[in-house]
Scaffold this active site. Structure first.
Site, PDB file in Angstrom:
ATOM      1  N   GLY A   9     -17.758 -11.945   5.445  1.00 54.22           N
ATOM      2  CA  GLY A   9     -16.340 -11.636   5.712  1.00 54.22           C
ATOM      3  C   GLY A   9     -16.173 -10.570   6.778  1.00 54.22           C
ATOM      4  N   GLY A  12     -12.795  -9.417   9.308  1.00 52.09           N
ATOM      5  CA  GLY A  12     -11.554  -8.862   8.802  1.00 52.09           C
ATOM      6  C   GLY A  12     -11.313  -7.429   9.235  1.00 52.09           C
ATOM      7  N   GLN A  13     -10.292  -6.829   8.617  1.00 51.66           N
ATOM      8  CA  GLN A  13      -9.884  -5.466   8.976  1.00 51.66           C
ATOM      9  C   GLN A  13     -11.029  -4.479   8.754  1.00 51.66           C
ATOM     10  OE1 GLN A  13      -6.920  -3.637   6.465  1.00 51.66           O
ATOM     11  NE2 GLN A  13      -6.408  -2.083   7.989  1.00 51.66           N
ATOM     12  N   LEU A  14     -11.699  -4.576   7.617  1.00 48.10           N
ATOM     13  CA  LEU A  14     -12.796  -3.655   7.317  1.00 48.10           C
ATOM     14  C   LEU A  14     -14.080  -4.041   8.059  1.00 48.10           C
ATOM     15  CD1 LEU A  14     -13.961  -1.310   5.603  1.00 48.10           C
ATOM     16  CD2 LEU A  14     -14.395  -2.973   3.797  1.00 48.10           C
ATOM     17  N   ASP A  35     -18.937 -14.834   8.955  1.00 51.30           N
ATOM     18  CA  ASP A  35     -17.575 -15.103   8.456  1.00 51.30           C
ATOM     19  C   ASP A  35     -17.370 -16.617   8.509  1.00 51.30           C
ATOM     20  OD1 ASP A  35     -14.615 -15.086   8.047  1.00 51.30           O
ATOM     21  OD2 ASP A  35     -14.790 -12.953   8.450  1.00 51.30           O
ATOM     22  N   TYR A 145      -5.141 -11.021  -7.426  1.00 44.05           N
ATOM     23  CA  TYR A 145      -6.130 -10.230  -6.669  1.00 44.05           C
ATOM     24  C   TYR A 145      -6.736  -9.145  -7.561  1.00 44.05           C
ATOM     25  CZ  TYR A 145      -7.713  -6.884  -3.031  1.00 44.05           C
ATOM     26  OH  TYR A 145      -8.435  -6.012  -2.249  1.00 44.05           O
ATOM     27  N   LYS A 149     -10.607  -8.741  -8.793  1.00 49.20           N
ATOM     28  CA  LYS A 149     -11.386  -7.541  -8.451  1.00 49.20           C
ATOM     29  C   LYS A 149     -11.910  -6.859  -9.714  1.00 49.20           C
ATOM     30  CE  LYS A 149     -11.591  -7.551  -4.042  1.00 49.20           C
ATOM     31  NZ  LYS A 149     -12.860  -7.487  -3.306  1.00 49.20           N
TER      32      LYS A 149
HETATM   33  P1  NAD Z   1      -9.517  -9.210   5.482  1.00 48.94           P
HETATM   34  O1  NAD Z   1      -8.599 -10.197   4.844  1.00 48.94           O
HETATM   35  O2  NAD Z   1      -9.048  -8.515   6.708  1.00 48.94           O
HETATM   36  O3  NAD Z   1     -10.918  -9.895   5.808  1.00 48.94           O
HETATM   37  C1  NAD Z   1     -11.571 -10.714   4.875  1.00 48.94           C
HETATM   38  C2  NAD Z   1     -12.480 -11.663   5.650  1.00 48.94           C
HETATM   39  O4  NAD Z   1     -13.085 -12.554   4.689  1.00 48.94           O
HETATM   40  C3  NAD Z   1     -11.730 -12.533   6.655  1.00 48.94           C
HETATM   41  O5  NAD Z   1     -12.285 -12.379   7.946  1.00 48.94           O
HETATM   42  C4  NAD Z   1     -11.923 -13.958   6.130  1.00 48.94           C
HETATM   43  O6  NAD Z   1     -12.087 -14.932   7.143  1.00 48.94           O
HETATM   44  C5  NAD Z   1     -13.201 -13.812   5.313  1.00 48.94           C
HETATM   45  N1  NAD Z   1     -13.324 -14.862   4.297  1.00 48.94           N
HETATM   46  C6  NAD Z   1     -12.373 -15.378   3.497  1.00 48.94           C
HETATM   47  N2  NAD Z   1     -12.891 -16.362   2.744  1.00 48.94           N
HETATM   48  C7  NAD Z   1     -14.202 -16.440   3.061  1.00 48.94           C
HETATM   49  C8  NAD Z   1     -15.270 -17.271   2.619  1.00 48.94           C
HETATM   50  N3  NAD Z   1     -15.075 -18.243   1.711  1.00 48.94           N
HETATM   51  N4  NAD Z   1     -16.505 -17.068   3.150  1.00 48.94           N
HETATM   52  C9  NAD Z   1     -16.703 -16.124   4.090  1.00 48.94           C
HETATM   53  N5  NAD Z   1     -15.723 -15.317   4.571  1.00 48.94           N
HETATM   54  C10 NAD Z   1     -14.496 -15.491   4.051  1.00 48.94           C
HETATM   55  O7  NAD Z   1      -9.910  -8.177   4.355  1.00 48.94           O
HETATM   56  P2  NAD Z   1     -10.463  -6.674   4.553  1.00 48.94           P
HETATM   57  O8  NAD Z   1      -9.300  -5.774   4.560  1.00 48.94           O
HETATM   58  O9  NAD Z   1     -11.429  -6.631   5.670  1.00 48.94           O
HETATM   59  O10 NAD Z   1     -11.178  -6.489   3.136  1.00 48.94           O
HETATM   60  C11 NAD Z   1     -12.591  -6.439   3.004  1.00 48.94           C
HETATM   61  C12 NAD Z   1     -12.906  -6.056   1.581  1.00 48.94           C
HETATM   62  O11 NAD Z   1     -12.324  -4.782   1.278  1.00 48.94           O
HETATM   63  C13 NAD Z   1     -12.349  -7.024   0.528  1.00 48.94           C
HETATM   64  O12 NAD Z   1     -13.244  -7.117  -0.555  1.00 48.94           O
HETATM   65  C14 NAD Z   1     -11.080  -6.344   0.069  1.00 48.94           C
HETATM   66  O13 NAD Z   1     -10.715  -6.718  -1.233  1.00 48.94           O
HETATM   67  C15 NAD Z   1     -11.497  -4.889   0.140  1.00 48.94           C
HETATM   68  N6  NAD Z   1     -10.340  -3.982   0.241  1.00 48.94           N
HETATM   69  C16 NAD Z   1      -9.602  -3.912   1.379  1.00 48.94           C
HETATM   70  C17 NAD Z   1      -8.503  -3.066   1.436  1.00 48.94           C
HETATM   71  C18 NAD Z   1      -7.634  -2.944   2.652  1.00 48.94           C
HETATM   72  O14 NAD Z   1      -6.638  -2.205   2.615  1.00 48.94           O
HETATM   73  N7  NAD Z   1      -7.970  -3.630   3.765  1.00 48.94           N
HETATM   74  C19 NAD Z   1      -8.183  -2.276   0.319  1.00 48.94           C
HETATM   75  C20 NAD Z   1      -8.934  -2.416  -0.846  1.00 48.94           C
HETATM   76  C21 NAD Z   1     -10.029  -3.260  -0.861  1.00 48.94           C
HETATM   77  N1  SER Z   2      -4.830  -2.991   0.764  1.00 46.03           N
HETATM   78  C1  SER Z   2      -5.149  -3.967  -0.225  1.00 46.03           C
HETATM   79  C2  SER Z   2      -4.005  -4.879  -0.442  1.00 46.03           C
HETATM   80  O1  SER Z   2      -2.887  -4.456  -0.234  1.00 46.03           O
HETATM   81  C3  SER Z   2      -5.506  -3.278  -1.516  1.00 46.03           C
HETATM   82  O2  SER Z   2      -6.660  -3.835  -1.988  1.00 46.03           O
HETATM   83  O3  SER Z   2      -4.212  -5.995  -0.849  1.00 46.03           O
END
Ligand code: NAD
Ligand code: SER
Length: 319
Positions: A9, A12-14, A35, A145, A149
């Site tokens: 993944g 994504g943002q992270l 990804d 969600y 989690k």
């Molecule tokens: P995001 O939605 O920006 O990125 C997630 C990525 O996962 C995407 O690029 C998507 O294409 C990929 N993906 C989806 N389904 C997939 C699959 N079947 N196989 C492979 N890749 C797949 O999310 P993010 O913000 O980068 O989050 C990353 C992690 O951090 C997640 O576990 C999320 O729950 C956690 N998180 C994020 C936040 C936040 O504010 N961004 C907050 C709490 C937790």
């Molecule tokens: N920033 C995330 C959301 O809003 C929290 O996991 O889904």
């Protein structure tokens, strides 16, 4: 030991920023990003990349046999607002995908030494204490969600206790960043506001003015992740996921700080289905376990984060 890292993944943002942080630390070729699709964002760091769907356990197993990672950072997930629109997909990706990663790591014969699989403040629910939410408290999430989690956290703890797999995790608050758009979360307003204010001097929030949520600027989130993964295993008392925070604010407080630093703009409020999600989450977090166990200490508060976001987003605007 020479580390080799697989990130799921990654686009994504992270992931976009964590892959860069990992490559700074371990070298470009040591980190294989993956990804569902090739990176489209020009901010995505150069280096090895594979298309990999975590729902395809055979493809994941083959990738691990080929790449031989010593660590897996499992970021593939469906976030809160997107999950409410497609609960079945969220269940599959967030739970089956997570279990595939844990199984493949467990069955790697000791090759995969550590797994990172982040959690979220979404594991808390309407009956959780909202202020200074403790590490151990009521977890009754009301979103799909949050439910997924919470299952992931329990599985991480289970795999650690029953199979000795070194799984580590953080309950991130809302992450704020400028390099990659957020992927469908409830905290996304706190990113969108910067783009809209800098471009149009206007923003409509999908949360109410007084809706407080815990947040963190991306450089802190990356540093926290790398510090947790580097911490000696014997220091870690939490194998589900650590509470973590840097700041808490409401949309009105964020707007005030942006006005202080950038000048006036028009702020409107049109709460939608995401308001109910925000109402079920903590307003602030007690992260003393992370501070005590592995020395967590955030660098960015509200005004530092706003200054850095405005600086970087303004750079992308036409002169
Ligand atoms: P995001 O939605 O920006 O990125 C997630 C990525 O996962 C995407 O690029 C998507 O294409 C990929 N993906 C989806 N389904 C997939 C699959 N079947 N196989 C492979 N890749 C797949 O999310 P993010 O913000 O980068 O989050 C990353 C992690 O951090 C997640 O576990 C999320 O729950 C956690 N998180 C994020 C936040 C936040 O504010 N961004 C907050 C709490 C937790
Ligand atoms: N920033 C995330 C959301 O809003 C929290 O996991 O889904």
């Amino acid at each position: 030991m020479k580390e080799k890292i697989l990130v799921t993944g990654s686009c994504g943002q992270l992931g976009t920023e964590l892959v860069a942080g990992l490559r700074d630390l371990y070298g470009e070729s040591a980190v294989v990003a993956s990804d569902l699709f090739e990176p489209k964002n020009e901010a995505f760091p150069a280096g090895p990349f594979e298309v990999l769907n975590v729902l395809d356990k055979k493809a994941l197993t083959d990738a691990v046999v080929r790449i031989k990672p010593t660590q897996i950072y499992h970021l593939a997930a469906i976030l809160s607002a997107a999950a409410e629109k497609n609960p079945t997909l969220a269940w599959d990706v967030n739970i089956a995908g997570h279990m595939h990663v844990l199984d493949v790591a467990r069955d790697s014969g000791g090759m995969v030494k550590k797994v990172y699989a982040p959690s979220s403040i979404a594991v808390f629910g309407p009956n959780t204490p909202r202020e200074s939410t403790p590490q151990h408290t009521i977890t009754d999430p009301s979103t799909v969600y949050g439910i997924t989690k919470l299952v992931d956290e329990r599985l991480a703890d289970y795999y650690f206790k029953n199979y000795g797999l070194d799984v580590r995790s953080i309950r991130y608050p809302g992450l704020i960043s400028y390099k990659t758009p957020p992927g469908g979360g409830t905290t996304d307003y706190a990113v969108d506001i910067f783009h809209k204010v800098v471009a149009d001097r206007k923003f409509t929030s999908f949360l109410k003015p007084d809706s407080a949520l815990p947040m963190m600027y991306m450089p802190d989130a990356i540093r926290a992740t790398l510090e947790l993964m580097d911490a000696p295993a014997e220091k870690l008392n939490i194998r589900s996921a650590y509470n973590l925070t840097a700041m808490s604010f409401t949309p009105a407080e964020l707007a005030d700080e942006i006005r202080n630093q950038f000048g006036d703009f028009e702020m409107n409020y049109a709460p939608d289905f995401r308001q109910a999600i925000a109402d079920s989450w903590p307003a602030s977090i007690d992260d003393s376990a992370a501070r005590n166990d592995w020395g967590w200490n955030p660098a960015f508060g509200l005004s530092e984060m706003v200054a850095d976001m405005l600086l970087n987003i303004s750079k992308g605007q036409p002169a």
